[in-house]
Design a protein around this motif. Structure first.
Motif, PDB file in Angstrom:
ATOM      1  N   GLU A  28      -8.570 -11.151 -10.367  1.00 62.54           N
ATOM      2  CA  GLU A  28      -7.392 -11.627 -11.087  1.00 62.54           C
ATOM      3  C   GLU A  28      -6.139 -10.919 -10.571  1.00 62.54           C
ATOM      4  N   PRO A  29      -5.058 -11.654 -10.282  1.00 65.36           N
ATOM      5  CA  PRO A  29      -3.817 -10.987  -9.881  1.00 65.36           C
ATOM      6  C   PRO A  29      -3.258 -10.151 -11.027  1.00 65.36           C
ATOM      7  N   ILE A  30      -2.591  -9.053 -10.690  1.00 63.59           N
ATOM      8  CA  ILE A  30      -1.974  -8.172 -11.685  1.00 63.59           C
ATOM      9  C   ILE A  30      -0.489  -8.519 -11.776  1.00 63.59           C
ATOM     10  N   THR A  31      -0.024  -8.839 -12.959  1.00 62.91           N
ATOM     11  CA  THR A  31       1.384  -9.212 -13.155  1.00 62.91           C
ATOM     12  C   THR A  31       2.156  -8.055 -13.774  1.00 62.91           C
ATOM     13  N   ARG A  32       3.387  -8.338 -14.174  1.00 60.14           N
ATOM     14  CA  ARG A  32       4.217  -7.344 -14.854  1.00 60.14           C
ATOM     15  C   ARG A  32       4.039  -7.393 -16.374  1.00 60.14           C
ATOM     16  N   ALA A  33       3.263  -8.322 -16.865  1.00 59.46           N
ATOM     17  CA  ALA A  33       3.383  -8.716 -18.270  1.00 59.46           C
ATOM     18  C   ALA A  33       2.285  -8.212 -19.207  1.00 59.46           C
TER      19      ALA A  33
ATOM     20  N   PRO B 157      -4.055   2.336 -18.412  1.00 60.55           N
ATOM     21  CA  PRO B 157      -4.391   2.594 -19.816  1.00 60.55           C
ATOM     22  C   PRO B 157      -4.554   4.076 -20.163  1.00 60.55           C
ATOM     23  N   ARG B 158      -5.075   4.881 -19.228  1.00 58.58           N
ATOM     24  CA  ARG B 158      -5.275   6.300 -19.515  1.00 58.58           C
ATOM     25  C   ARG B 158      -5.286   7.102 -18.212  1.00 58.58           C
ATOM     26  N   ALA B 159      -5.150   8.416 -18.357  1.00 57.71           N
ATOM     27  CA  ALA B 159      -4.984   9.296 -17.199  1.00 57.71           C
ATOM     28  C   ALA B 159      -6.170   9.232 -16.246  1.00 57.71           C
ATOM     29  N   SER B 160      -7.367   9.075 -16.765  1.00 58.04           N
ATOM     30  CA  SER B 160      -8.553   9.063 -15.912  1.00 58.04           C
ATOM     31  C   SER B 160      -8.595   7.870 -14.975  1.00 58.04           C
ATOM     32  N   MET B 161      -7.763   6.858 -15.233  1.00 61.94           N
ATOM     33  CA  MET B 161      -7.749   5.656 -14.400  1.00 61.94           C
ATOM     34  C   MET B 161      -6.692   5.711 -13.303  1.00 61.94           C
TER      35      MET B 161
ATOM     36  N   LEU C 124      -7.862  -2.255  -8.797  1.00 58.85           N
ATOM     37  CA  LEU C 124      -9.273  -1.906  -8.906  1.00 58.85           C
ATOM     38  C   LEU C 124      -9.511  -0.745  -9.865  1.00 58.85           C
ATOM     39  N   HIS C 125      -8.459   0.029 -10.148  1.00 56.47           N
ATOM     40  CA  HIS C 125      -8.560   1.137 -11.108  1.00 56.47           C
ATOM     41  C   HIS C 125      -8.125   0.708 -12.509  1.00 56.47           C
ATOM     42  N   GLY C 126      -7.883  -0.576 -12.704  1.00 54.93           N
ATOM     43  CA  GLY C 126      -7.619  -1.062 -14.054  1.00 54.93           C
ATOM     44  C   GLY C 126      -6.175  -1.112 -14.467  1.00 54.93           C
ATOM     45  N   ALA C 127      -5.233  -1.162 -13.518  1.00 49.49           N
ATOM     46  CA  ALA C 127      -3.823  -1.261 -13.871  1.00 49.49           C
ATOM     47  C   ALA C 127      -3.570  -2.503 -14.719  1.00 49.49           C
ATOM     48  N   THR C 128      -2.703  -2.357 -15.723  1.00 53.06           N
ATOM     49  CA  THR C 128      -2.369  -3.488 -16.591  1.00 53.06           C
ATOM     50  C   THR C 128      -1.072  -4.173 -16.188  1.00 53.06           C
ATOM     51  N   ALA C 129      -0.243  -3.495 -15.407  1.00 55.50           N
ATOM     52  CA  ALA C 129       0.997  -4.085 -14.893  1.00 55.50           C
ATOM     53  C   ALA C 129       1.303  -3.422 -13.556  1.00 55.50           C
ATOM     54  N   LEU C 130       1.966  -4.173 -12.677  1.00 54.90           N
ATOM     55  CA  LEU C 130       2.125  -3.690 -11.305  1.00 54.90           C
ATOM     56  C   LEU C 130       3.286  -4.403 -10.630  1.00 54.90           C
ATOM     57  N   MET C 131       4.063  -3.658  -9.828  1.00 56.47           N
ATOM     58  CA  MET C 131       5.078  -4.254  -8.962  1.00 56.47           C
ATOM     59  C   MET C 131       5.492  -3.226  -7.923  1.00 56.47           C
ATOM     60  N   ASP C 132       6.210  -3.685  -6.888  1.00 58.95           N
ATOM     61  CA  ASP C 132       6.688  -2.722  -5.897  1.00 58.95           C
ATOM     62  C   ASP C 132       8.130  -2.357  -6.215  1.00 58.95           C
ATOM     63  N   ILE C 133       8.508  -1.139  -5.826  1.00 60.14           N
ATOM     64  CA  ILE C 133       9.841  -0.632  -6.143  1.00 60.14           C
ATOM     65  C   ILE C 133      10.787  -1.015  -5.014  1.00 60.14           C
ATOM     66  N   SER C 134      11.498  -2.116  -5.206  1.00 59.18           N
ATOM     67  CA  SER C 134      12.446  -2.585  -4.199  1.00 59.18           C
ATOM     68  C   SER C 134      13.886  -2.380  -4.629  1.00 59.18           C
ATOM     69  N   ASP C 135      14.161  -2.444  -5.932  1.00 52.76           N
ATOM     70  CA  ASP C 135      15.533  -2.352  -6.431  1.00 52.76           C
ATOM     71  C   ASP C 135      15.790  -1.077  -7.218  1.00 52.76           C
TER      72      ASP C 135
ATOM     73  N   ALA D 248       1.630  -5.872  -4.419  1.00 50.60           N
ATOM     74  CA  ALA D 248       2.031  -5.597  -5.794  1.00 50.60           C
ATOM     75  C   ALA D 248       1.399  -6.551  -6.806  1.00 50.60           C
ATOM     76  N   MET D 249       0.710  -7.564  -6.341  1.00 54.78           N
ATOM     77  CA  MET D 249      -0.071  -8.441  -7.223  1.00 54.78           C
ATOM     78  C   MET D 249      -1.549  -8.055  -7.222  1.00 54.78           C
ATOM     79  N   GLY D 250      -1.887  -6.975  -6.513  1.00 53.01           N
ATOM     80  CA  GLY D 250      -3.284  -6.602  -6.368  1.00 53.01           C
ATOM     81  C   GLY D 250      -4.029  -7.529  -5.431  1.00 53.01           C
ATOM     82  N   ALA D 251      -3.285  -8.204  -4.552  1.00 53.44           N
ATOM     83  CA  ALA D 251      -3.869  -9.161  -3.614  1.00 53.44           C
ATOM     84  C   ALA D 251      -3.764  -8.622  -2.185  1.00 53.44           C
ATOM     85  N   VAL D 252      -4.309  -9.388  -1.240  1.00 53.84           N
ATOM     86  CA  VAL D 252      -4.335  -8.982   0.167  1.00 53.84           C
ATOM     87  C   VAL D 252      -3.463  -9.936   0.984  1.00 53.84           C
ATOM     88  N   PRO D 253      -2.439  -9.435   1.682  1.00 52.05           N
ATOM     89  CA  PRO D 253      -1.595 -10.316   2.499  1.00 52.05           C
ATOM     90  C   PRO D 253      -2.348 -10.816   3.724  1.00 52.05           C
TER      91      PRO D 253
END
Length: 313
Positions: free
Chosen positions: A146-151, A274-278, A204-215, A80-85
């Motif tokens: 760069e890691p992807i945050t929620r912010a 940012p947009r549907a094509s991404m 890699l597709h340009g997400a501006t915010a990201l997290m996993d759905i746990s709650d 969920a950070m765009g990183a590799v465990p």
């Protein structure tokens, strides 16, 4: 039956350590005061805890299930950070009366979850406790990205999920009622199966915010909204529902939408683009960000319930 109290700590470690997964990034693994792990890029760290009768029940889940869940929910946090465990540190606290075989099978569950992703268990700790408690720290690496945050979401962007939702909640309901309507959703409650790598795909597709759905979708979307200082409008009809949840709801004659909106524990990815094509193929757009209001709304209304809260409703 041999208990862990009868076996003793050193003998228990000697028995389960060979069953743990190994990672290529391991320089020094279990057996010393600390592990040494090679890192490519920035180090990404997260942790989670599983408490008996809060997060799992012995009569609902096998030891392998508990090990799998402990690993997978942590792998999802790194994704969920765009990183590799790459590696886990696992601490197990348990009563001395616990069957030693439970610990060995727990280690098997960790291995089953981790090996397909090249993740190893590089260390941890053992302790006595009244109940079984599992604490996991997971390490990941960014490989220079760069890691992807929620912010960093902005108004006018699209909110999407990586998979159908509601299976875990439907599985929980069946176990709580002592019924088996759909075996797949029960299995997904016991062993979440998020697509590890979906977070990296979003990054890699340009997400501006990201997290996993746990709650729950709503609670976690509200966290992105708060961190990014935007509002998020969810369109209820667009939220994809797992087919197993749909079948269970038909049998129980209930509305399955709350399972998808607030159920949680599916560990699918939630991202803003940012947009549907991404938006990557296989993802579903479920709403958009806005500056018209703060927080979260569903079909224009403020929801009565957001999802799981460890200390509240």
């Amino acid at each position: 039956m041999t208990t862990i109290g009868e076996m003793g700590e050193d003998a228990l470690i000697a028995a389960f350590a060979p069953r743990l997964p190994v990672t290529d990034s391991e320089i020094l693994g279990p057996g010393d005061d600390a592990a040494v792990v090679a890192v490519d890029g920035d180090l990404v760290v997260s942790s989670d805890i599983l408490v008996q009768d809060v997060h799992f029940r012995m009569d609902w889940s096998s030891p392998e299930d508990v090990g799998w869940r402990a690993a997978m929910q942590n792998l999802a946090d790194i994704d969920a950070m765009g990183a590799v465990p790459t590696a886990l540190q696992v601490t197990l606290a348990a009563p001395a009366s616990l069957d030693a075989d439970w610990v060995l099978r727990f280690a098997d569950g960790l291995r089953e979850a981790c090996e397909p992703h090249g993740v190893g268990v590089v260390g941890g700790d053992l302790s006595g406790a009244r109940d079984v408690i599992v604490s996991v720290t997971v390490l990941g690496e960014t490989h220079g990205t760069e890691p992807i945050t929620r912010a960093d979401a902005l108004p006018g962007q699209l909110v999407a999920v990586s998979a159908p939702l509601g299976a875990a909640a439907a599985g929980y309901v069946q176990l709580a009622e002592g019924r088996e309507i759909d075996a797949e959703s029960i299995g997904l409650f016991r062993r979440p199966r998020p697509r590890i790598g979906a977070g990296l795909e979003a990054a890699l597709h340009g997400a501006t915010a990201l997290m996993d759905i746990s709650d729950g979708l709503l609670r976690d979307a509200a966290r992105i909204a708060r961190a990014s200082e935007v509002g998020i409008e969810i369109l209820g009809a667009d939220v994809p529902l797992h087919e197993g949840a749909r079948l269970v709801a038909i049998e129980l004659q209930v509305d399955p939408r709350p399972w998808a909106l607030t159920g949680g524990e599916d560990h699918a990815m939630l991202a803003v683009f940012p947009r549907a094509s991404m938006v990557p193929g296989g993802w579903t757009v479920v709403g958009e960000t806005t500056d018209a209001f703060a927080g979260i709304r569903v079909d224009g209304e403020e929801p009565d319930r957001l999802g799981w809260d460890h200390f509240g409703a």
